[in-house]
Design a protein around this motif. Structure first.
Motif, short mmCIF file in Angstrom:
data_model
loop_
_atom_site.label_atom_id
_atom_site.label_comp_id
_atom_site.label_asym_id
_atom_site.label_seq_id
_atom_site.Cartn_x
_atom_site.Cartn_y
_atom_site.Cartn_z
N TRP A 1 -1.14 6.47 -6.83
CA TRP A 1 -2.54 6.80 -7.15
C TRP A 1 -2.86 8.25 -6.81
CZ3 TRP A 1 -6.62 8.08 -3.80
CH2 TRP A 1 -7.89 8.10 -4.39
N ARG B 1 -8.74 1.62 -6.42
CA ARG B 1 -7.59 1.16 -7.21
C ARG B 1 -6.33 0.92 -6.40
NH1 ARG B 1 -7.92 4.54 -12.95
NH2 ARG B 1 -9.46 3.15 -13.94
N PRO B 2 -5.91 1.82 -5.51
CA PRO B 2 -4.70 1.51 -4.73
C PRO B 2 -4.89 0.30 -3.84
CG PRO B 2 -5.79 3.48 -3.88
CD PRO B 2 -6.45 3.16 -5.17
N LEU C 1 0.83 -1.21 0.00
CA LEU C 1 0.00 0.00 0.00
C LEU C 1 0.86 1.26 0.00
CD1 LEU C 1 -3.01 0.67 -0.02
CD2 LEU C 1 -2.92 0.89 2.46
N ALA D 1 1.50 1.68 -3.68
CA ALA D 1 0.34 1.95 -4.53
C ALA D 1 -0.32 3.29 -4.23
CB ALA D 1 -0.68 0.81 -4.38
N LEU D 2 -0.44 3.63 -2.95
CA LEU D 2 -1.19 4.84 -2.58
C LEU D 2 -0.54 6.13 -3.07
CD1 LEU D 2 -3.75 5.75 -1.17
CD2 LEU D 2 -2.49 5.86 0.98
N TYR E 1 -3.05 3.27 -15.29
CA TYR E 1 -3.70 4.31 -14.50
C TYR E 1 -3.10 5.68 -14.80
CZ TYR E 1 -5.58 0.39 -11.79
OH TYR E 1 -6.21 -0.75 -11.41
N SER F 1 -0.21 0.19 -12.97
CA SER F 1 0.15 1.57 -12.59
C SER F 1 0.38 2.41 -13.84
CB SER F 1 1.42 1.55 -11.73
OG SER F 1 1.23 0.80 -10.55
N LEU G 1 -4.55 -2.85 -6.04
CA LEU G 1 -3.14 -3.07 -6.38
C LEU G 1 -2.38 -3.69 -5.20
CD1 LEU G 1 -1.95 0.07 -8.39
CD2 LEU G 1 -2.04 -2.28 -9.18
N ALA G 2 -2.59 -3.13 -4.01
CA ALA G 2 -1.86 -3.60 -2.83
C ALA G 2 -2.30 -5.00 -2.43
CB ALA G 2 -2.06 -2.62 -1.68
#
Length: 224
Positions: free
Chosen positions: A110, A153-154, A103, A106-107, A219, A216, A157-158
């Motif tokens: 995003w 979305r994040p 996370l 990913a966060l 996105y 990623s 992904l995580a």
């Protein structure tokens, strides 16, 4: 004594309250400097070919105007790949199996995509909430659905990366714990599935790092 099957994934070893298991995330850096001083080998050429292919693919998705962005996603792919493979080694902590690690990657990506898109391409971002050809009665629902899909979305992904990495490790642990309780004649029957599962986990380590990087990139391409 192991209190839980998931306790093998807990960062418990430490010195002076400093967790040492998380240092495995930077072990991959020690493999990179050899490219600058060691003689060129087949492994170096193979890795350069892989990164160049990924860079061309990311450049195709992002467009020719974003020259530096593909390098960011190639670096992200390399970082995740190193951590996934290091987690397959005995007594090495698998950092990519934790949401706190995945996370964290990913966060920020995003959030940066969303801020860049809404600040620089506001009309494009608003138009992306309603797909072309949507009936006007369904527009409020489509805006709600697209908003929720962008928000999660994040998390997807995580969770995708962490869940895929932890699942195979749990299977390997379960099979490994059966070894001391089996007769010696049955050990080859246990070793063969473990080797096959280890090969599968190696493929999963490559696939999941590629999936994380390519999603990623997709996105990021949506906010241009």
């Amino acid at each position: 004594m192991m209190t839980s099957l998931f306790s093998i994934f807990e960062p418990s070893s430490s010195i002076f309250s400093l967790s040492l298991n998380w240092t495995s995330t930077i072990l991959g850096i020690f493999f990179l400097p050899t490219f600058f001083w060691a003689s060129v080998s087949r492994w170096n050429l193979l890795w350069l070919k892989i990164t160049n292919t990924l860079q061309k693919e990311f450049k195709t998705i992002l467009g020719s105007s974003n020259l530096g962005a593909p390098l960011i996603f190639v670096t992200l792919f390399s970082f995740i790949l190193f951590n996934n493979f290091l987690g397959l080694l005995p007594y090495v902590f698998t950092s990519s199996s934790h949401l706190s690690m995945t996370l964290t990657m990913a966060l920020p990506l995003w959030v940066s995509f969303i801020l860049f898109g809404w600040i620089n391409h506001t009309q494009h971002m608003l138009g992306h909430l309603v797909p072309q050809g949507t009936p006007w009665l369904l527009m409020p629902f489509m805006v709600l659905i697209e908003t929720i899909s962008n928000i999660i979305r994040p998390g997807t992904l995580a969770i995708r990366l962490a869940a895929n990495m932890i699942a195979g490790h749990l299977l390997l642990t379960l099979l490994g714990n059966m070894g001391p309780h089996l007769p010696h004649k049955l050990l080859p029957i246990l070793i063969v599935p473990q080797i096959l599962l280890l090969l599968l986990e190696s493929a999963v380590a490559i696939i999941q790092s590629y999936v994380f990087a390519i999603l990623s990139t997709l996105y990021a391409s949506e906010v241009n």
